[in-house]
Scaffold this active site. Structure first.
Site, PDB file in Angstrom:
ATOM      1  N   HIS A 156      34.296  40.348  49.963  1.00  0.00           N
ATOM      2  CA  HIS A 156      35.506  39.516  50.035  1.00  0.00           C
ATOM      3  C   HIS A 156      35.813  38.876  48.679  1.00  0.00           C
ATOM      4  CE1 HIS A 156      34.820  39.772  54.419  1.00  0.00           C
ATOM      5  NE2 HIS A 156      33.555  39.561  54.085  1.00  0.00           N
ATOM      6  N   SER A 277      50.072  42.386  22.918  1.00  0.00           N
ATOM      7  CA  SER A 277      51.372  41.978  23.468  1.00  0.00           C
ATOM      8  C   SER A 277      52.360  41.845  22.321  1.00  0.00           C
ATOM      9  CB  SER A 277      51.204  40.647  24.187  1.00  0.00           C
ATOM     10  OG  SER A 277      52.408  39.916  24.164  1.00  0.00           O
ATOM     11  N   LYS A 283      46.734  38.188  23.177  1.00  0.00           N
ATOM     12  CA  LYS A 283      46.500  39.127  24.260  1.00  0.00           C
ATOM     13  C   LYS A 283      45.728  40.379  23.858  1.00  0.00           C
ATOM     14  CE  LYS A 283      47.655  38.937  28.050  1.00  0.00           C
ATOM     15  NZ  LYS A 283      48.971  39.035  28.697  1.00  0.00           N
TER      16      LYS A 283
END
Ligand code: ARG
Length: 462
Positions: A156, A277, A283
């Site tokens: 999960h 980016s 990024k």
């Protein structure tokens, strides 16, 4: 341009129809299979005396020349000849004259295209298998280097129990193993040579199908001419196997994408396999993984294109079936492209062991081991489970981990706790203790690696 069938027709083909009908822009990639099949067919026609031996030789020589010229980039295919089959036949006849017109004796484009596709798919299965095997080798290599790299295993997406990075990678190696087997099964099931089925009802000529089969390296000949020209099950099986493979690669990519995030920071991609980016200077994006995840949809689409195309067509050949090609080609191209970038991206990726360890130390992934500790001292598992649940609740309240509790604190929950509890809940102990078949203990993962390496050496193709 006069069509092959001009004899029957009073008008030229409408220009839009000409383009619409034509498949040469994509089936040109079958040129080698088409020529190989034609050479075997011509040899058989000559051997059986259906055409003269000299003419059969002339056809084979002519086809060899065409093959060489295509590979040298000297041949331009024409839309007017619709597909690869008619283009090759046209060029052959231009080159060798009347003998070329005899090649299509006892054959139809329907069994011809069925043959070409089978030859092509057989070849590509071998090529894709090789790419998967390369990826499996990279997974084994990484697993060997990370037998002791403890990380949290999740259910999960909640930290659950300790595993190692090596153990984790071998899960993917086992998925890849099944992908290889699926492709091999597909290949084994489609190894029937369809030539001789004719347009649909075979032929009255005394052909030798088994000779052609042998020449082309098939295990069997197709058993029914209607089925021989209509069967595209292997295209469905291939794209189904490739869809499952892509589903695996997509799950893998999704893990890497998460692990690259600052929230996890378990791995760092090599600069050569990341992108930046246009606006955010900080990024470093896992575009490769995102594209693999995204392209999975294309391959599923290819599978559905085929299933949908086939579901409503009566026997035998229908032109709908020309639509099989782009779907099959796209699935094959996409899978190969994905594996070719994913394997080196993975091999050059940095494993940030300390961050994995830090994550493993939080989140009570040794809680099961703590309960097992009490159980091994004689407490029924359900009671032990409840006791440790209370300990965890206390730790959550006090912002502690299980290892931070004093023995006195442990003892307020159960007298069974002794000093050896700390050793029992140490992550290394937790991992090493899971040495049953399939578990994350280093010695067991080493065994898993050996199994996969043996598989790889037995399934490697040259
Ligand atoms: N280009 C066709 C295909 O790919 C070849 C077979 C055509 N046969 C026919 N009867 N029109 O399916």
């Amino acid at each position: 341009m006069a069509k092959l069938w001009a004899g029957r027709f009073g008008k030229e083909t409408d220009l839009e129809v000409n383009d619409f009908n034509s498949s040469i822009s994509f089936d040109c990639r079958l040129y080698k299979e088409d020529i190989t099949g034609s050479m075997a067919h011509a040899a058989m026609l000559g051997k059986q005396g259906i055409i003269a031996k000299e003419e059969s030789d002339k056809i084979i020589e002519g086809l060899k020349g065409i093959l060489a010229d295509i590979e040298a980039g000297k041949i331009h295919f024409s839309q007017d000849y619709e597909d690869i089959h008619m283009n090759v036949e046209q060029i052959l006849t231009e080159r060798i004259g009347d003998a070329g017109k005899r090649l299509h004796t006892a054959r139809s484009r329907n069994d011809q295209v069925a043959l070409d596709m089978r030859l092509y798919v057989k070849k590509e299965i071998v090529a894709i298998k090789k790419e998967i095997i390369d990826f499996m080798e990279a997974l084994c290599e990484s697993a060997k280097n990370n037998l002791e790299t403890v990380m949290p295993g999740y259910t999960h997406l909640q930290r659950a129990q300790p595993v190692t990075f090596g153990h984790y990678m071998m899960a993917y190696a086992n998925m890849m193993r099944r992908d290889v087997i699926r492709l091999e099964n597909c290949l084994e099931g489609m190894d029937d040579m369809p030539l001789g089925s004719g347009a649909l009802a075979s032929t009255t000529y005394p052909i030798d199908r088994d000779f052609v089969r042998q020449q082309l390296g098939f295990a069997r000949v197709t058993n029914n001419s209607l089925d021989g020209v209509s069967d595209r099950d292997y295209c469905v099986e291939l794209t189904a196997a490739l869809s499952i493979l892509m589903m695996h690669l997509s799950r893998f990519s999704e893990e890497i994408i998460s692990w690259c995030s600052w929230e996890f920071k378990f791995v760092e991609l090599d600069d050569a396999f990341s992108t930046g980016s246009s606006i955010m200077p900080q990024k470093k994006n896992p575009d490769v993984c995102e594209l693999v995840r995204g392209k999975t949809g294309r391959v599923y689409g290819d599978l559905f294109t085929l299933l949908t195309m086939l579901k409503g067509i009566p026997l035998a050949y229908n032109k709908d079936m020309q639509e099989d090609k782009e779907a099959v080609f796209d699935a094959i191209d996409t899978v190969k492209q994905c594996l070719r970038v994913l394997t080196p991206m993975f091999s050059t990726m940095q494993i940030l062991k300390d961050n994995m360890k830090k994550a493993a130390l939080k989140g009570f992934i040794n809680a099961t081991d703590c309960a097992d500790y009490l159980t091994k001292k004689g407490m029924p598992f359900r009671d032990a489970y409840k006791t440790v649940g209370q300990l965890v609740a206390q730790c959550v309240r006090e912002d502690k981990s299980l290892a931070d509790l004093t023995l006195e604190e442990y003892k307020t929950h159960s007298d069974a706790f002794e000093n050896d509890v700390y050793e029992a809940i140490d992550l290394k102990t937790c991992v090493r203790g899971r040495k049953v078949i399939g578990g994350p203990a280093p010695e067991e993962v080493t065994r898993q690696i050996l199994v996969i390496e043996k598989f790889v050496s037995e399934h490697e193709t040259v």
